[in-house]
Design a protein around this motif. Structure first.
Motif, PDB file in Angstrom:
ATOM      1  N   CYS A  87     -23.444 -24.935 -37.999  1.00  0.00           N
ATOM      2  CA  CYS A  87     -24.879 -24.865 -37.775  1.00  0.00           C
ATOM      3  C   CYS A  87     -25.152 -24.277 -36.405  1.00  0.00           C
ATOM      4  O   CYS A  87     -24.639 -24.770 -35.390  1.00  0.00           O
ATOM      5  N   ASP A  88     -25.983 -23.251 -36.378  1.00  0.00           N
ATOM      6  CA  ASP A  88     -26.463 -22.686 -35.118  1.00  0.00           C
ATOM      7  C   ASP A  88     -27.933 -23.072 -34.963  1.00  0.00           C
ATOM      8  O   ASP A  88     -28.779 -22.576 -35.714  1.00  0.00           O
ATOM      9  N   PRO A  89     -28.242 -23.925 -34.001  1.00  0.00           N
ATOM     10  CA  PRO A  89     -29.627 -24.358 -33.846  1.00  0.00           C
ATOM     11  C   PRO A  89     -30.459 -23.276 -33.178  1.00  0.00           C
ATOM     12  O   PRO A  89     -29.934 -22.245 -32.733  1.00  0.00           O
ATOM     13  N   ILE A  90     -31.735 -23.519 -33.088  1.00  0.00           N
ATOM     14  CA  ILE A  90     -32.610 -22.635 -32.340  1.00  0.00           C
ATOM     15  C   ILE A  90     -32.209 -22.717 -30.867  1.00  0.00           C
ATOM     16  O   ILE A  90     -31.971 -23.815 -30.345  1.00  0.00           O
ATOM     17  N   SER A  91     -32.131 -21.574 -30.226  1.00  0.00           N
ATOM     18  CA  SER A  91     -31.708 -21.521 -28.834  1.00  0.00           C
ATOM     19  C   SER A  91     -32.577 -22.431 -27.959  1.00  0.00           C
ATOM     20  O   SER A  91     -33.809 -22.401 -28.047  1.00  0.00           O
ATOM     21  N   GLY A  92     -31.919 -23.248 -27.168  1.00  0.00           N
ATOM     22  CA  GLY A  92     -32.646 -24.131 -26.265  1.00  0.00           C
ATOM     23  C   GLY A  92     -32.961 -25.505 -26.843  1.00  0.00           C
ATOM     24  O   GLY A  92     -33.449 -26.386 -26.132  1.00  0.00           O
ATOM     25  N   HIS A  93     -32.696 -25.678 -28.122  1.00  0.00           N
ATOM     26  CA  HIS A  93     -32.947 -26.996 -28.731  1.00  0.00           C
ATOM     27  C   HIS A  93     -31.758 -27.910 -28.458  1.00  0.00           C
ATOM     28  O   HIS A  93     -30.659 -27.681 -28.946  1.00  0.00           O
ATOM     29  N   ASP A  94     -32.022 -28.980 -27.723  1.00  0.00           N
ATOM     30  CA  ASP A  94     -30.953 -29.921 -27.398  1.00  0.00           C
ATOM     31  C   ASP A  94     -30.648 -30.872 -28.546  1.00  0.00           C
ATOM     32  O   ASP A  94     -29.543 -31.355 -28.677  1.00  0.00           O
ATOM     33  N   ASN A  95     -31.665 -31.178 -29.332  1.00  0.00           N
ATOM     34  CA  ASN A  95     -31.458 -32.087 -30.466  1.00  0.00           C
ATOM     35  C   ASN A  95     -30.935 -31.302 -31.657  1.00  0.00           C
ATOM     36  O   ASN A  95     -31.505 -30.277 -32.032  1.00  0.00           O
ATOM     37  N   LEU A  96     -29.874 -31.831 -32.261  1.00  0.00           N
ATOM     38  CA  LEU A  96     -29.332 -31.230 -33.480  1.00  0.00           C
ATOM     39  C   LEU A  96     -28.996 -32.354 -34.444  1.00  0.00           C
ATOM     40  O   LEU A  96     -28.388 -33.359 -34.061  1.00  0.00           O
ATOM     41  N   TYR A  97     -29.423 -32.191 -35.665  1.00  0.00           N
ATOM     42  CA  TYR A  97     -29.254 -33.227 -36.689  1.00  0.00           C
ATOM     43  C   TYR A  97     -28.518 -32.645 -37.888  1.00  0.00           C
ATOM     44  O   TYR A  97     -28.721 -31.497 -38.268  1.00  0.00           O
ATOM     45  N   TRP A  98     -27.720 -33.498 -38.510  1.00  0.00           N
ATOM     46  CA  TRP A  98     -27.144 -33.180 -39.807  1.00  0.00           C
ATOM     47  C   TRP A  98     -27.695 -34.160 -40.829  1.00  0.00           C
ATOM     48  O   TRP A  98     -27.790 -35.366 -40.573  1.00  0.00           O
ATOM     49  N   TYR A  99     -28.048 -33.592 -41.976  1.00  0.00           N
ATOM     50  CA  TYR A  99     -28.531 -34.378 -43.108  1.00  0.00           C
ATOM     51  C   TYR A  99     -27.766 -33.926 -44.349  1.00  0.00           C
ATOM     52  O   TYR A  99     -27.217 -32.835 -44.412  1.00  0.00           O
ATOM     53  N   ARG A 100     -27.797 -34.780 -45.367  1.00  0.00           N
ATOM     54  CA  ARG A 100     -27.146 -34.420 -46.624  1.00  0.00           C
ATOM     55  C   ARG A 100     -28.024 -34.869 -47.788  1.00  0.00           C
ATOM     56  O   ARG A 100     -28.631 -35.942 -47.750  1.00  0.00           O
ATOM     57  N   ARG A 101     -28.039 -34.028 -48.816  1.00  0.00           N
ATOM     58  CA  ARG A 101     -28.735 -34.406 -50.038  1.00  0.00           C
ATOM     59  C   ARG A 101     -27.756 -34.330 -51.203  1.00  0.00           C
ATOM     60  O   ARG A 101     -27.333 -33.246 -51.590  1.00  0.00           O
ATOM     61  N   VAL A 102     -27.446 -35.477 -51.737  1.00  0.00           N
ATOM     62  CA  VAL A 102     -26.656 -35.546 -52.947  1.00  0.00           C
ATOM     63  C   VAL A 102     -27.610 -35.350 -54.118  1.00  0.00           C
ATOM     64  O   VAL A 102     -28.770 -35.788 -54.047  1.00  0.00           O
ATOM     65  N   MET A 103     -27.144 -34.711 -55.175  1.00  0.00           N
ATOM     66  CA  MET A 103     -28.019 -34.362 -56.296  1.00  0.00           C
ATOM     67  C   MET A 103     -28.812 -35.576 -56.801  1.00  0.00           C
ATOM     68  O   MET A 103     -28.252 -36.632 -57.071  1.00  0.00           O
ATOM     69  N   GLY A 104     -30.105 -35.388 -56.917  1.00  0.00           N
ATOM     70  CA  GLY A 104     -30.959 -36.424 -57.465  1.00  0.00           C
ATOM     71  C   GLY A 104     -31.363 -37.508 -56.482  1.00  0.00           C
ATOM     72  O   GLY A 104     -32.119 -38.406 -56.817  1.00  0.00           O
ATOM     73  N   LYS A 105     -30.833 -37.395 -55.261  1.00  0.00           N
ATOM     74  CA  LYS A 105     -31.134 -38.426 -54.267  1.00  0.00           C
ATOM     75  C   LYS A 105     -31.968 -37.845 -53.130  1.00  0.00           C
ATOM     76  O   LYS A 105     -32.245 -36.663 -53.095  1.00  0.00           O
ATOM     77  N   GLU A 106     -32.337 -38.706 -52.209  1.00  0.00           N
ATOM     78  CA  GLU A 106     -33.111 -38.246 -51.069  1.00  0.00           C
ATOM     79  C   GLU A 106     -32.216 -37.591 -50.030  1.00  0.00           C
ATOM     80  O   GLU A 106     -30.998 -37.765 -50.024  1.00  0.00           O
ATOM     81  N   ILE A 107     -32.835 -36.819 -49.159  1.00  0.00           N
ATOM     82  CA  ILE A 107     -32.129 -36.239 -48.021  1.00  0.00           C
ATOM     83  C   ILE A 107     -31.830 -37.381 -47.053  1.00  0.00           C
ATOM     84  O   ILE A 107     -32.738 -38.096 -46.624  1.00  0.00           O
ATOM     85  N   LYS A 108     -30.554 -37.525 -46.707  1.00  0.00           N
ATOM     86  CA  LYS A 108     -30.161 -38.649 -45.841  1.00  0.00           C
ATOM     87  C   LYS A 108     -29.594 -38.165 -44.520  1.00  0.00           C
ATOM     88  O   LYS A 108     -28.813 -37.218 -44.475  1.00  0.00           O
ATOM     89  N   PHE A 109     -29.953 -38.855 -43.500  1.00  0.00           N
ATOM     90  CA  PHE A 109     -29.494 -38.574 -42.141  1.00  0.00           C
ATOM     91  C   PHE A 109     -28.003 -38.866 -42.029  1.00  0.00           C
ATOM     92  O   PHE A 109     -27.505 -39.882 -42.531  1.00  0.00           O
TER      93      PHE A 109
END
Lengths: 115, 114
Positions: A23-45
């Protein structure tokens, strides 16, 4: 301004193999998050970096997942060894580090299929 | 634990019909509320957000949402949908601390027929 970019867009691997998502974040953004979505479920942190430091990794499912953000720029998420239940779409998001709440900007996601 | 509930999994509408997508959250403290949209083949993008102030917020493309604190709700509305609104819509919340992660609902797929 370039947005959040993720590589690859799709990955198909066999159970037991290793995969590394980037993942390449927007330049200058210090916060970076990963999330995952398993099929049929919600996006999870999964986890949150502030610069190169892991601020919160409470969402990481197990020790087969390793995230890094060396130098505080791009981040990688490695899954080793991959299992069938790891299949899903992995999203990365970034936001500027401010004293107040801001919105997060998302990448297109990496669709991981473990067969 | 915080959670977000989206009532509709799949909504099918004709063009010009009105839209309301339900979203409820569970959290006792101060929250920030978001609606994100993912058009086919594209990234998640912000439709609108509520941090404080006027509980009726307006977003892009004619969407609006109303925060009703007593009902823990943040429903998304649009008076007249277009075919191009076909997408998946996600309600999300986070706590009122800078940098905290989002908690998402399961998403609602909207299909608009022309």
């Amino acid at each position: 301004e370039a947005g959040v970019t993720q590589f690859p867009s799709h990955s198909v691997i066999e159970k037991g193999q290793t995969v590394t998502l980037r993942c390449d974040p927007i330049s200058g953004h210090d916060n970076l998050y990963w999330y995952r979505r398993v099929m049929g479920k919600e996006i999870k942190f999964l986890l949150h970096f502030v610069k190169e430091s892991k601020q919160d990794e409470s969402g990481m499912p197990n020790n087969r997942f390793l995230a890094e953000r060396t130098g505080g720029t791009y981040s990688t998420l490695k899954v080793q060894p991959a299992e069938l239940e790891d299949s899903g779409v992995y999203f990365c998001a970034s936001s500027p580090r401010t004293a107040f709440v801001t919105e997060a900007f998302f990448g297109q996601g990496t669709r991981l299929t473990v067969v | 634990a915080q959670s977000v509930s989206q009532h509709n999994h799949h909504v099918i509408l004709s063009e010009a019909a009105s839209l309301e997508l339900g979203c409820n959250y569970s959290y006792g403290g101060t929250v920030n509320l978001f609606w994100y949209v993912q058009y086919p083949g594209q990234h998640l993008q912000l439709l609108l957000k509520y941090f404080s102030g006027d509980p009726l917020v307006k977003g892009i493309k004619g969407f609006e949402a109303e925060f009703i604190k007593s009902k823990f709700s943040f429903n998304l509305r649009k008076p007249s949908v277009q075919w191009s609104d076909t997408a998946e819509y996600f309600c999300a919340v986070n706590t009122n601390q800078a940098g905290t992660a989002l908690i998402f609902g399961k998403g609602t797929t909207l299909s608009v027929s022309s």
